[in-house]
Design a protein around this motif. Sequence first.
Motif, PDB file in Angstrom:
ATOM      1  N   THR A 242      -8.530  27.935  16.550  1.00 23.30           N
ATOM      2  CA  THR A 242      -7.250  27.589  15.945  1.00 23.30           C
ATOM      3  C   THR A 242      -7.457  26.764  14.670  1.00 23.30           C
ATOM      4  OG1 THR A 242      -7.081  25.542  17.220  1.00 23.30           O
ATOM      5  CG2 THR A 242      -6.122  27.542  18.193  1.00 23.30           C
ATOM      6  N   PHE A 243      -6.364  26.554  13.938  1.00 22.67           N
ATOM      7  CA  PHE A 243      -6.427  25.830  12.664  1.00 22.67           C
ATOM      8  C   PHE A 243      -7.105  24.473  12.814  1.00 22.67           C
ATOM      9  CE2 PHE A 243      -4.584  22.429  10.122  1.00 22.67           C
ATOM     10  CZ  PHE A 243      -4.903  22.848   8.836  1.00 22.67           C
ATOM     11  N   VAL A 244      -6.647  23.646  13.755  1.00 22.37           N
ATOM     12  CA  VAL A 244      -7.192  22.285  13.888  1.00 22.37           C
ATOM     13  C   VAL A 244      -8.660  22.322  14.291  1.00 22.37           C
ATOM     14  CG1 VAL A 244      -7.100  20.190  15.314  1.00 22.37           C
ATOM     15  CG2 VAL A 244      -5.020  21.086  14.290  1.00 22.37           C
ATOM     16  N   ILE A 245      -9.032  23.247  15.168  1.00 21.86           N
ATOM     17  CA  ILE A 245     -10.435  23.355  15.591  1.00 21.86           C
ATOM     18  C   ILE A 245     -11.312  23.722  14.392  1.00 21.86           C
ATOM     19  CG2 ILE A 245     -12.046  24.725  16.969  1.00 21.86           C
ATOM     20  CD1 ILE A 245     -10.618  22.611  18.591  1.00 21.86           C
ATOM     21  N   GLN A 246     -10.847  24.614  13.539  1.00 21.90           N
ATOM     22  CA  GLN A 246     -11.614  24.985  12.355  1.00 21.90           C
ATOM     23  C   GLN A 246     -11.660  23.848  11.336  1.00 21.90           C
ATOM     24  OE1 GLN A 246     -10.779  28.806  10.532  1.00 21.90           O
ATOM     25  NE2 GLN A 246     -10.132  29.687  12.465  1.00 21.90           N
ATOM     26  N   GLU A 247     -10.489  23.313  11.020  1.00 17.07           N
ATOM     27  CA  GLU A 247     -10.375  22.331   9.943  1.00 17.07           C
ATOM     28  C   GLU A 247     -10.987  20.983  10.298  1.00 17.07           C
ATOM     29  OE1 GLU A 247      -9.506  20.701   6.295  1.00 17.07           O
ATOM     30  OE2 GLU A 247      -9.255  22.814   6.859  1.00 17.07           O
ATOM     31  N   GLU A 248     -10.784  20.516  11.527  1.00 19.40           N
ATOM     32  CA  GLU A 248     -11.177  19.155  11.875  1.00 19.40           C
ATOM     33  C   GLU A 248     -12.386  19.063  12.797  1.00 19.40           C
ATOM     34  OE1 GLU A 248      -9.793  17.446   9.931  1.00 19.40           O
ATOM     35  OE2 GLU A 248      -7.726  18.059   9.624  1.00 19.40           O
ATOM     36  N   PHE A 249     -12.790  20.187  13.428  1.00 20.88           N
ATOM     37  CA  PHE A 249     -13.930  20.149  14.353  1.00 20.88           C
ATOM     38  C   PHE A 249     -15.055  21.099  13.949  1.00 20.88           C
ATOM     39  CE2 PHE A 249     -10.332  18.555  16.697  1.00 20.88           C
ATOM     40  CZ  PHE A 249     -10.842  17.479  17.408  1.00 20.88           C
ATOM     41  N   ASP A 250     -14.848  21.809  12.836  1.00 19.56           N
ATOM     42  CA  ASP A 250     -15.922  22.635  12.274  1.00 19.56           C
ATOM     43  C   ASP A 250     -16.415  23.734  13.219  1.00 19.56           C
ATOM     44  OD1 ASP A 250     -16.482  22.177   9.638  1.00 19.56           O
ATOM     45  OD2 ASP A 250     -18.544  21.562   9.993  1.00 19.56           O
ATOM     46  N   ARG A 251     -15.519  24.237  14.063  1.00 16.39           N
ATOM     47  CA  ARG A 251     -15.868  25.408  14.885  1.00 16.39           C
ATOM     48  C   ARG A 251     -15.062  26.586  14.381  1.00 16.39           C
ATOM     49  NH1 ARG A 251     -13.580  27.666  19.462  1.00 16.39           N
ATOM     50  NH2 ARG A 251     -12.592  25.794  20.327  1.00 16.39           N
ATOM     51  N   PHE A 252     -15.755  27.666  14.007  1.00 15.58           N
ATOM     52  CA  PHE A 252     -15.092  28.787  13.348  1.00 15.58           C
ATOM     53  C   PHE A 252     -15.112  30.071  14.175  1.00 15.58           C
ATOM     54  CE2 PHE A 252     -16.758  25.939  10.074  1.00 15.58           C
ATOM     55  CZ  PHE A 252     -15.574  25.598   9.439  1.00 15.58           C
TER      56      PHE A 252
END
Length: 544
Positions: A242-252
């Motif tokens: 999800t957006f927050v996981i990508q943007e803030e946790f660096d998991r893509f």
Amino acid sequence: MTAVDGLSDSTEVVEMEDVPSQFFVEKHSWEGLRDIIHCSRKYSGMIANKAPHDFQFVQKKDENGPHSHRLYYLGMPYGSRENSLLYSEIPKKIRKEALLVLSWKQMLDHFQATPHQGAYSREEELLRERKRLGAFGITSYDYHAQTGLFLFQASNSLFYCQDGGSNGFISAPVKPVEIKTQCSGTRMDPKICPGDPDFLAFINNNDLWIGHIKTGEEKRLTYCHKGVDNVKEDPKSAGVATFVIQEEFDRFTGYWWSPSAVEDSNGGKTVYLLYEEVDETEVEIIHVPSPALEERKADAYRYPRTGSKNPKATLKLAEIKTDQQGRIVSTQDKELVVPFNSLFPGTEYIARVGWTSDGKYGWAVLLDRSQRKLQLVLLPPALFIPVTDDPAQRQESLEAVPRDFICAIKEEVTLTCGEWEVLARHGSKLAIAGAPVTVWMAYDTGYTERYMDVPENNQQGYEEGSVALHVDKLPSEPNRLLILHGFLDENVHFFHTNFLVSQIIRAGKPYQLQVYPNERHSIRCPESGEHYEIMLLHFLQQYL
């Protein structure tokens, strides 16, 4: 020649105060700065984009050959404007005093990786934004060491090529093979199956698919997404971060192949895919101007603002069985034996996921909402049972799970403790704000709550940290504040600048605003990037 003799016609000489008269500051016109920035960006951009990355060392087992390893990487070959797959040979013997310079060799023969006219899909464009990708061409690849198989996304499709493995090493560039599909839309996040490299997995329209690289056989594994053109009516996804996981946790990514296959007596194989299923039903929908401004459209996004509902996530398992000929015999979707939130109470974010090297366990790193407690848990395949609407069949599956089984929590760590204290000192003559968060209540959960807690626990902190609520403290002199923002920003929404400017106007304070109509959070267009830098330097030069 003196310092003055070398100045151009666009240069104004300003004598500095309190320094000897032989020292001067060059004050350039807009056009003069433009020439400087244009040349600088051309050089720095060339250096940054040409830098090789994503290295893969492969040992060469030719005892009589001069090279010990072949090094693969992504880079920009001479004369090209896009990234490609390259390799270099590493010699067996190197003199200690010698400086080893490796030559770059192209793996792919006359291959254009960038989509024609640079037309990326919406999914690709947003992923590039989250990853802060500026380079074009091949930006990532997957590699299978035993077979020498390379898989990559390019030109709105998927391609593969081989080098090494049982086929030996290439000596000249090869033409990559396109993997055809019946899917509509872009195939994202492709990965080779480690246990059976004839298969790959990918994401299409927010669902998980597998395909046979050679035969073209494809099968959809999940049916979370309805495919309707309405964000509100289509809140679920499988295998997508999800957006927050990508943007803030660096998991893509949102899915993970098991590292090995289980073979049966008939030559068939069983492989597993651990994946994340997400339901964003309760996540707020926000609207951001679309790049298609002439059509007066707005893009809709799920965006969890601080203090609001996050997506609900769980982990599931896809089981794939193949026969001796490599054909897909069956697939089965499996869910946890008990709901995720019951098994791991208090978990808000699935930060990382993977498999142990022997393939016996999946694992996950879990965080609570405050991001102060971390758990590392093991997830054996036996913990997952077939998804079914039949109560009797489900009960049968439950009874097959070992009764003494406990999901192992290998580690629980308190990441932070005590109170956060943030100090800011304001003594600068000028202020420049690029895509600023001006109201913390309007930014996302993952980042904001990590430092400020949820708003209900820290109302004073949110108010004190939101610059738009303190415009009365801004200077009354003009040319002290410059704000720059991309109008299409889906991360720090343009609302932040809009609200700040509205408050500044109400307070009767001066400001300068530069809007980039076709840019998101990161400046992508070279002309916009150049203008941005000129604007910064010109403002500093004129008013500092």
